[in-house]
Design a protein around this motif. Structure first.
Motif, PDB file in Angstrom:
ATOM      1  N   SER A   1      -2.172 -19.569 -16.298  1.00  0.00           N
ATOM      2  CA  SER A   1      -3.532 -19.586 -15.772  1.00  0.00           C
ATOM      3  C   SER A   1      -3.538 -20.328 -14.440  1.00  0.00           C
ATOM      4  O   SER A   1      -2.891 -21.359 -14.290  1.00  0.00           O
ATOM      5  N   GLY A   2      -4.259 -19.791 -13.463  1.00  0.00           N
ATOM      6  CA  GLY A   2      -4.351 -20.432 -12.158  1.00  0.00           C
ATOM      7  C   GLY A   2      -3.419 -19.854 -11.117  1.00  0.00           C
ATOM      8  O   GLY A   2      -3.379 -20.329  -9.984  1.00  0.00           O
ATOM      9  N   VAL A   3      -2.649 -18.813 -11.467  1.00  0.00           N
ATOM     10  CA  VAL A   3      -1.758 -18.157 -10.506  1.00  0.00           C
ATOM     11  C   VAL A   3      -2.133 -16.680 -10.432  1.00  0.00           C
ATOM     12  O   VAL A   3      -2.196 -15.991 -11.446  1.00  0.00           O
ATOM     13  N   SER A   4      -2.399 -16.206  -9.211  1.00  0.00           N
ATOM     14  CA  SER A   4      -2.683 -14.788  -8.966  1.00  0.00           C
ATOM     15  C   SER A   4      -1.666 -14.253  -7.975  1.00  0.00           C
ATOM     16  O   SER A   4      -1.210 -14.981  -7.085  1.00  0.00           O
ATOM     17  N   CYS A   5      -1.320 -12.984  -8.138  1.00  0.00           N
ATOM     18  CA  CYS A   5      -0.357 -12.342  -7.253  1.00  0.00           C
ATOM     19  C   CYS A   5      -1.007 -11.141  -6.569  1.00  0.00           C
ATOM     20  O   CYS A   5      -1.841 -10.456  -7.158  1.00  0.00           O
ATOM     21  N   TYR A   6      -0.615 -10.926  -5.326  1.00  0.00           N
ATOM     22  CA  TYR A   6      -1.090  -9.801  -4.529  1.00  0.00           C
ATOM     23  C   TYR A   6       0.117  -8.959  -4.150  1.00  0.00           C
ATOM     24  O   TYR A   6       1.111  -9.488  -3.656  1.00  0.00           O
ATOM     25  N   ILE A   7       0.011  -7.666  -4.378  1.00  0.00           N
ATOM     26  CA  ILE A   7       1.089  -6.736  -4.046  1.00  0.00           C
ATOM     27  C   ILE A   7       0.553  -5.744  -3.031  1.00  0.00           C
ATOM     28  O   ILE A   7      -0.539  -5.192  -3.219  1.00  0.00           O
ATOM     29  N   SER A   8       1.308  -5.530  -1.951  1.00  0.00           N
ATOM     30  CA  SER A   8       0.976  -4.435  -1.043  1.00  0.00           C
ATOM     31  C   SER A   8       2.079  -3.403  -1.209  1.00  0.00           C
ATOM     32  O   SER A   8       3.254  -3.748  -1.333  1.00  0.00           O
ATOM     33  N   ARG A   9       1.663  -2.137  -1.242  1.00  0.00           N
ATOM     34  CA  ARG A   9       2.654  -1.081  -1.423  1.00  0.00           C
ATOM     35  C   ARG A   9       2.170   0.216  -0.800  1.00  0.00           C
ATOM     36  O   ARG A   9       0.956   0.442  -0.689  1.00  0.00           O
ATOM     37  N   ALA A  10       3.112   1.026  -0.384  1.00  0.00           N
ATOM     38  CA  ALA A  10       2.797   2.316   0.209  1.00  0.00           C
ATOM     39  C   ALA A  10       2.460   3.307  -0.892  1.00  0.00           C
ATOM     40  O   ALA A  10       3.085   3.314  -1.952  1.00  0.00           O
ATOM     41  N   LYS A  11       1.436   4.134  -0.656  1.00  0.00           N
ATOM     42  CA  LYS A  11       1.071   5.204  -1.585  1.00  0.00           C
ATOM     43  C   LYS A  11       1.066   6.515  -0.821  1.00  0.00           C
ATOM     44  O   LYS A  11       0.444   6.629   0.227  1.00  0.00           O
ATOM     45  N   THR A  12       1.764   7.482  -1.370  1.00  0.00           N
ATOM     46  CA  THR A  12       1.859   8.796  -0.757  1.00  0.00           C
ATOM     47  C   THR A  12       0.603   9.594  -1.044  1.00  0.00           C
ATOM     48  O   THR A  12       0.122   9.621  -2.172  1.00  0.00           O
ATOM     49  N   GLY A  13       0.075  10.230  -0.018  1.00  0.00           N
ATOM     50  CA  GLY A  13      -1.118  11.064  -0.170  1.00  0.00           C
ATOM     51  C   GLY A  13      -0.762  12.531  -0.266  1.00  0.00           C
ATOM     52  O   GLY A  13       0.240  12.898  -0.871  1.00  0.00           O
ATOM     53  N   GLY A  14      -1.585  13.344   0.361  1.00  0.00           N
ATOM     54  CA  GLY A  14      -1.367  14.784   0.329  1.00  0.00           C
ATOM     55  C   GLY A  14      -1.679  15.368  -1.036  1.00  0.00           C
ATOM     56  O   GLY A  14      -2.241  14.708  -1.908  1.00  0.00           O
ATOM     57  N   ILE A  15      -1.273  16.600  -1.233  1.00  0.00           N
ATOM     58  CA  ILE A  15      -1.543  17.285  -2.501  1.00  0.00           C
ATOM     59  C   ILE A  15      -0.781  16.617  -3.644  1.00  0.00           C
ATOM     60  O   ILE A  15      -1.349  16.366  -4.705  1.00  0.00           O
ATOM     61  N   SER A  16       0.492  16.300  -3.413  1.00  0.00           N
ATOM     62  CA  SER A  16       1.276  15.693  -4.498  1.00  0.00           C
ATOM     63  C   SER A  16       0.713  14.329  -4.886  1.00  0.00           C
ATOM     64  O   SER A  16       0.713  13.965  -6.064  1.00  0.00           O
ATOM     65  N   GLY A  17       0.201  13.564  -3.928  1.00  0.00           N
ATOM     66  CA  GLY A  17      -0.417  12.281  -4.234  1.00  0.00           C
ATOM     67  C   GLY A  17      -1.719  12.442  -4.987  1.00  0.00           C
ATOM     68  O   GLY A  17      -2.046  11.658  -5.870  1.00  0.00           O
ATOM     69  N   ALA A  18      -2.470  13.489  -4.659  1.00  0.00           N
ATOM     70  CA  ALA A  18      -3.756  13.726  -5.313  1.00  0.00           C
ATOM     71  C   ALA A  18      -3.600  14.085  -6.779  1.00  0.00           C
ATOM     72  O   ALA A  18      -4.418  13.707  -7.606  1.00  0.00           O
ATOM     73  N   VAL A  19      -2.534  14.797  -7.116  1.00  0.00           N
ATOM     74  CA  VAL A  19      -2.342  15.222  -8.510  1.00  0.00           C
ATOM     75  C   VAL A  19      -1.397  14.303  -9.279  1.00  0.00           C
ATOM     76  O   VAL A  19      -1.072  14.569 -10.427  1.00  0.00           O
ATOM     77  N   GLY A  20      -0.933  13.225  -8.650  1.00  0.00           N
ATOM     78  CA  GLY A  20      -0.096  12.246  -9.346  1.00  0.00           C
ATOM     79  C   GLY A  20       1.368  12.604  -9.445  1.00  0.00           C
ATOM     80  O   GLY A  20       2.083  12.053 -10.280  1.00  0.00           O
ATOM     81  N   LEU A  21       1.853  13.504  -8.592  1.00  0.00           N
ATOM     82  CA  LEU A  21       3.263  13.894  -8.639  1.00  0.00           C
ATOM     83  C   LEU A  21       4.083  13.324  -7.489  1.00  0.00           C
ATOM     84  O   LEU A  21       5.269  13.574  -7.403  1.00  0.00           O
ATOM     85  N   ALA A  22       3.457  12.557  -6.605  1.00  0.00           N
ATOM     86  CA  ALA A  22       4.161  12.021  -5.436  1.00  0.00           C
ATOM     87  C   ALA A  22       5.079  10.872  -5.838  1.00  0.00           C
ATOM     88  O   ALA A  22       4.816  10.146  -6.789  1.00  0.00           O
ATOM     89  N   LYS A  23       6.154  10.737  -5.081  1.00  0.00           N
ATOM     90  CA  LYS A  23       7.062   9.601  -5.255  1.00  0.00           C
ATOM     91  C   LYS A  23       6.752   8.622  -4.125  1.00  0.00           C
ATOM     92  O   LYS A  23       7.013   8.905  -2.960  1.00  0.00           O
ATOM     93  N   ASP A  24       6.181   7.459  -4.472  1.00  0.00           N
ATOM     94  CA  ASP A  24       5.824   6.478  -3.452  1.00  0.00           C
ATOM     95  C   ASP A  24       7.077   5.799  -2.904  1.00  0.00           C
ATOM     96  O   ASP A  24       8.039   5.569  -3.643  1.00  0.00           O
TER      97      ASP A  24
END
Length: 154
Positions: free
Chosen positions: A49-72
């Protein structure tokens, strides 16, 4: 083999803790589907308790990203900070995975592992990605000092 893949997929959907998206920025326009972007997510350490983490990461868009098939891509960063009084909910293992999130349909995950450095009174958080066949050496590291108390390691 198929049974193993299905079980792995179901386990990865459960996750350890869920991250909350706190913001994002577009990095590339996509004519069809969402843009490529960098997403910033936050989660609280489930055992500290008292520790929070922040993650930044690239997310692929396009059609494959929209349907959940993209590899980030395996490009990400982690920053964990003390956001309140640090309290250990129970003794913690020397090393424990505290976050796991899918980065592709089934085979790739972003992971955060907490490493307790009791000698230096510090919690170290390491983020990396893995794949069923071949992981990535890309990683990021952050540390949170724990002052005024010993880290209760199992």
């Amino acid at each position: 083999m198929l049974k193993h893949i299905v079980i792995s997929g179901l386990v990865s959907m459960c996750g350890l803790v869920h991250a909350e998206e706190v913001g994002s920025v577009d990095t590339a326009f996509q004519l069809i589907g969402p843009d490529h972007k960098i997403v910033v997510e936050a989660f609280d350490d489930p055992a500290v308790s008292g520790v929070s983490c922040y993650i930044s990461r690239a997310k692929t868009g396009g059609i494959s990203g929209a349907v959940g098939l993209a590899k980030d891509p395996s490009r990400f960063s982690v920053a964990c900070r003390q956001v309140g009084p640090i309290r250990f909910l129970h003794p913690i293992p020397k090393q424990e995975e505290v976050f796991k999130q899918s980065a592709s349909f089934i085979f790739k995950h972003v992971r955060v592992v907490r490493i307790a450095d009791a000698k230096r009174s510090t919690l170290v958080y390491l983020t990396y990605s893995d794949k069923v066949i071949d992981g990535s050496p890309d990683n990021s590291l952050t540390a949170v000092p724990v002052s005024g108390q010993a880290i209760p390691v199992k």
